[in-house]
Motif scaffolding. Structure first.
Motif, PDB file in Angstrom:
ATOM      1  N   THR A 212      49.333  38.399  39.639  1.00 17.71           N
ATOM      2  CA  THR A 212      49.842  37.516  40.686  1.00 17.71           C
ATOM      3  C   THR A 212      49.625  36.064  40.266  1.00 17.71           C
ATOM      4  OG1 THR A 212      47.715  37.591  41.854  1.00 17.71           O
ATOM      5  CG2 THR A 212      49.425  39.156  42.563  1.00 17.71           C
ATOM      6  N   MET A 213      50.390  35.170  40.890  1.00 13.93           N
ATOM      7  CA  MET A 213      50.233  33.723  40.693  1.00 13.93           C
ATOM      8  C   MET A 213      50.153  33.083  42.080  1.00 13.93           C
ATOM      9  SD  MET A 213      52.515  30.974  38.492  1.00 13.93           S
ATOM     10  CE  MET A 213      54.074  31.402  39.266  1.00 13.93           C
ATOM     11  N   ARG A 230      46.894  29.782  40.254  1.00 13.12           N
ATOM     12  CA  ARG A 230      45.874  30.607  39.600  1.00 13.12           C
ATOM     13  C   ARG A 230      46.422  32.015  39.423  1.00 13.12           C
ATOM     14  NH1 ARG A 230      39.480  31.020  40.883  1.00 13.12           N
ATOM     15  NH2 ARG A 230      39.105  33.142  40.157  1.00 13.12           N
ATOM     16  N   PHE A 231      46.280  32.539  38.201  1.00 14.96           N
ATOM     17  CA  PHE A 231      46.663  33.913  37.915  1.00 14.96           C
ATOM     18  C   PHE A 231      45.491  34.844  38.217  1.00 14.96           C
ATOM     19  CE2 PHE A 231      49.202  31.743  34.392  1.00 14.96           C
ATOM     20  CZ  PHE A 231      50.392  31.779  35.095  1.00 14.96           C
ATOM     21  N   ASN A 232      45.804  36.001  38.749  1.00 15.68           N
ATOM     22  CA  ASN A 232      44.813  37.070  38.915  1.00 15.68           C
ATOM     23  C   ASN A 232      45.449  38.384  38.482  1.00 15.68           C
ATOM     24  OD1 ASN A 232      44.010  35.281  41.733  1.00 15.68           O
ATOM     25  ND2 ASN A 232      42.391  35.789  40.286  1.00 15.68           N
ATOM     26  N   GLY A 233      44.602  39.361  38.184  1.00 20.58           N
ATOM     27  CA  GLY A 233      45.106  40.694  37.907  1.00 20.58           C
ATOM     28  C   GLY A 233      44.885  41.149  36.492  1.00 20.58           C
ATOM     29  N   GLY A 234      45.486  42.278  36.164  1.00 23.13           N
ATOM     30  CA  GLY A 234      45.354  42.851  34.846  1.00 23.13           C
ATOM     31  C   GLY A 234      44.104  43.710  34.719  1.00 23.13           C
ATOM     32  N   ALA A 235      43.795  44.071  33.484  1.00 27.94           N
ATOM     33  CA  ALA A 235      42.704  45.005  33.232  1.00 27.94           C
ATOM     34  C   ALA A 235      41.359  44.478  33.700  1.00 27.94           C
ATOM     35  CB  ALA A 235      42.647  45.324  31.737  1.00 27.94           C
ATOM     36  N   MET A 254      54.616  40.010  51.352  1.00 23.73           N
ATOM     37  CA  MET A 254      54.339  38.599  51.074  1.00 23.73           C
ATOM     38  C   MET A 254      53.922  38.400  49.623  1.00 23.73           C
ATOM     39  SD  MET A 254      52.347  37.462  54.563  1.00 23.73           S
ATOM     40  CE  MET A 254      52.580  35.698  54.414  1.00 23.73           C
ATOM     41  N   ILE A 255      53.107  39.306  49.115  1.00 26.46           N
ATOM     42  CA  ILE A 255      52.667  39.200  47.731  1.00 26.46           C
ATOM     43  C   ILE A 255      53.848  39.362  46.782  1.00 26.46           C
ATOM     44  CG2 ILE A 255      51.308  40.342  45.931  1.00 26.46           C
ATOM     45  CD1 ILE A 255      49.235  40.965  48.150  1.00 26.46           C
ATOM     46  N   GLU A 256      54.665  40.374  47.016  1.00 26.88           N
ATOM     47  CA  GLU A 256      55.803  40.620  46.133  1.00 26.88           C
ATOM     48  C   GLU A 256      56.836  39.501  46.205  1.00 26.88           C
ATOM     49  OE1 GLU A 256      55.897  42.992  43.900  1.00 26.88           O
ATOM     50  OE2 GLU A 256      53.940  43.676  44.599  1.00 26.88           O
ATOM     51  N   ARG A 257      56.960  38.869  47.363  1.00 28.48           N
ATOM     52  CA  ARG A 257      57.983  37.830  47.550  1.00 28.48           C
ATOM     53  C   ARG A 257      57.515  36.460  47.081  1.00 28.48           C
ATOM     54  NH1 ARG A 257      61.163  34.538  47.472  1.00 28.48           N
ATOM     55  NH2 ARG A 257      62.819  33.962  48.951  1.00 28.48           N
ATOM     56  N   PHE A 258      56.237  36.141  47.292  1.00 31.15           N
ATOM     57  CA  PHE A 258      55.799  34.759  47.080  1.00 31.15           C
ATOM     58  C   PHE A 258      54.686  34.573  46.043  1.00 31.15           C
ATOM     59  CE2 PHE A 258      57.329  34.781  51.558  1.00 31.15           C
ATOM     60  CZ  PHE A 258      58.388  33.899  51.391  1.00 31.15           C
ATOM     61  N   LEU A 259      54.015  35.639  45.614  1.00 33.46           N
ATOM     62  CA  LEU A 259      52.824  35.454  44.784  1.00 33.46           C
ATOM     63  C   LEU A 259      52.924  36.150  43.436  1.00 33.46           C
ATOM     64  CD1 LEU A 259      50.025  35.862  47.504  1.00 33.46           C
ATOM     65  CD2 LEU A 259      51.202  33.772  46.771  1.00 33.46           C
ATOM     66  N   ARG A 260      54.131  36.415  42.974  1.00 38.97           N
ATOM     67  CA  ARG A 260      54.289  37.040  41.668  1.00 38.97           C
ATOM     68  C   ARG A 260      54.616  35.998  40.600  1.00 38.97           C
ATOM     69  NH1 ARG A 260      51.695  41.772  40.963  1.00 38.97           N
ATOM     70  NH2 ARG A 260      52.381  43.412  42.386  1.00 38.97           N
ATOM     71  N   LEU A 261      54.719  36.440  39.355  1.00 41.99           N
ATOM     72  CA  LEU A 261      54.853  35.525  38.221  1.00 41.99           C
ATOM     73  C   LEU A 261      56.232  34.903  38.086  1.00 41.99           C
ATOM     74  CD1 LEU A 261      52.919  37.461  35.428  1.00 41.99           C
ATOM     75  CD2 LEU A 261      52.045  35.773  37.046  1.00 41.99           C
ATOM     76  N   ASP A 262      57.187  35.343  38.899  1.00 44.34           N
ATOM     77  CA  ASP A 262      58.520  34.757  38.791  1.00 44.34           C
ATOM     78  C   ASP A 262      58.677  33.499  39.636  1.00 44.34           C
ATOM     79  OD1 ASP A 262      58.389  36.006  41.240  1.00 44.34           O
ATOM     80  OD2 ASP A 262      60.322  37.012  41.084  1.00 44.34           O
TER      81      ASP A 262
END
Length: 390
Positions: A212-213, A230-235, A254-262
């Motif tokens: 996420t971003m 700020r990026f979060n996530g991954g291994a 909300m996460i999928e719409r507004f907080l992803r890397l795109d």
């Protein structure tokens, strides 16, 4: 034996006052009375040459990955390595001192890695990198440019300058193999590179997987204006057993719409409002999540305080996202135990302690959304080029 030569010059002003709090890996309260800039000593001749790209790094007992580190950046650019070796005992110091493109430093007696590493980095950048494009990775991080492989770092920098950017952020992508974490051991002399041995990483996945971003808080922006996200996530979040996030259906949307890397790197207008709202409504889901954001490539402004994750002044960030392939586990169980004992990682290495105590070392980290790394093209969906870049 490495012969000492002379004390490193004072970098910039004699004293620099650091902010009272720093997110990421820089501990709080280290600059109550200021920190002198002559905290490192040069122990080789100065091997930096005009036209070289400054690569500033800190090293401690990482002889097993140093050859991969140097080889990667030598391929990436015409590199000048400016490395502070923090009292290594495994041959790292001697190995680095023998390299023709490494200028090696050590802390002065009494200097502490945990408290002063940002000072060491910023001071070296002031002295060697003023007004130049620079890299400052950790020794276990390999920078990967987005866009065409044939363009290289020089072409990426040209695209950044055409965009009007002064820096590019990088997503830390934790690399691992399909074997138990306790068996994640890298040897530099058996013919396998780091990316061949640890050739898996977490690809895009539905939350709580993937990356996420999120926009940072206004309070964080006041002390550290860059970066604004700020990026979060991954291994790293999967391995350290931080929490099992249970989002509601609305929070997931909300996460999928507004907080992803795109999304954009620098939120503005209505987009900024909506993303901040999404951040606030989901923030409890990210409690304990580790910071996977770094300012990977930048045109250095003297006087900046920089710890790898944040800067204390605004910079014009690119809308591109680069990568730092991160190899945190390369010495097996013994290496993790040493990290815990040294206590110099984020949170006093408490996340590594949780890994030791949680029983996760006996399992492979590969899961259904793991990808195999076969070059920068494998990172599609995680990194992106400069808008209009060619």
């Amino acid at each position: 034996m490495v012969a000492k030569t002379d004390r490193a010059p004072r970098f910039g002003s004699t004293w620099r006052r650091l902010p009272a709090t720093c997110p990421g890996d820089m501990p709080a309260g280290i600059a109550e009375a200021g920190v002198a800039m002559d905290r490192i000593t040069r122990i080789t001749e100065d091997r930096h040459r005009p036209g070289q790209t400054p690569v500033v790094a800190l090293s401690h007992n990482e002889i097993n990955i140093l050859p991969d580190f140097l080889s990667h950046y030598r391929t990436l650019c015409y590199a000048s390595f400016l490395i502070v070796d923090d009292r290594s005992t495994d041959g790292s110091r001697e190995y680095l001192a023998a390299q023709p493109d490494v200028t090696l430093f050590e802390p002065v007696p009494g200097a502490e890695f945990g408290k002063e590493r940002a000072i060491w980095k910023s001071g070296l950048l002031d002295h060697y990198g003023a007004g130049q494009w620079c890299l400052s990775p950790d020794v276990d991080e390999l920078f990967v440019c987005p866009g065409p492989v044939s363009r290289g770092l020089a072409g990426y920098i040209a695209a950044l300058e055409a965009e009007g950017a002064e820096a590019a952020i990088a997503l830390m992508i934790d690399m691992y193999g399909d074997l138990a974490l306790a068996d994640h051991v890298h040897k530099a002399d058996d013919g396998l590179s780091l990316t061949q041995r640890f050739d898996h990483f977490d690809g895009p996945a539905p939350f709580p997987g993937g990356y996420t971003m999120r926009p940072v808080t206004k309070k964080q922006l006041e002390t550290h204006p860059a970066p604004p996200v700020r990026f979060n996530g991954g291994a790293r979040d999967r391995l350290f057993f931080l929490q099992d996030a249970q989002p509601t259906a609305l929070q997931s949307r909300m996460i999928e719409r507004f907080l992803r890397l795109d999304r954009t790197v620098t939120p503005r207008g209505l987009d900024a409002v909506l993303r901040r709202l999404a951040r606030n409504r989901t923030r409890h889901l990210f409690q304990g999540a580790l910071n996977a954001t770094k300012i990977g490539l930048f045109k250095w402004q003297p006087g900046t305080v920089f710890n790898g994750h944040v800067m204390d002044r605004p910079v014009r960030l690119s809308e591109s996202i680069a990568a730092l392939l991160h190899f945190p586990l390369t010495r097996g169980r013994a290496g993790i135990e040493y990290i815990v004992q040294r206590g110099q990682h984020a949170g006093g290495s408490r996340y590594y302690k949780a890994l030791l105590d949680g029983g996760g070392l006996d399992r492979s980290p590969v899961f259904e959304h793991s990808r195999r790394y076969e070059g920068p093209q494998s990172l599609t969906g995680l990194i992106r080029d400069v808008p209009g870049g060619r």
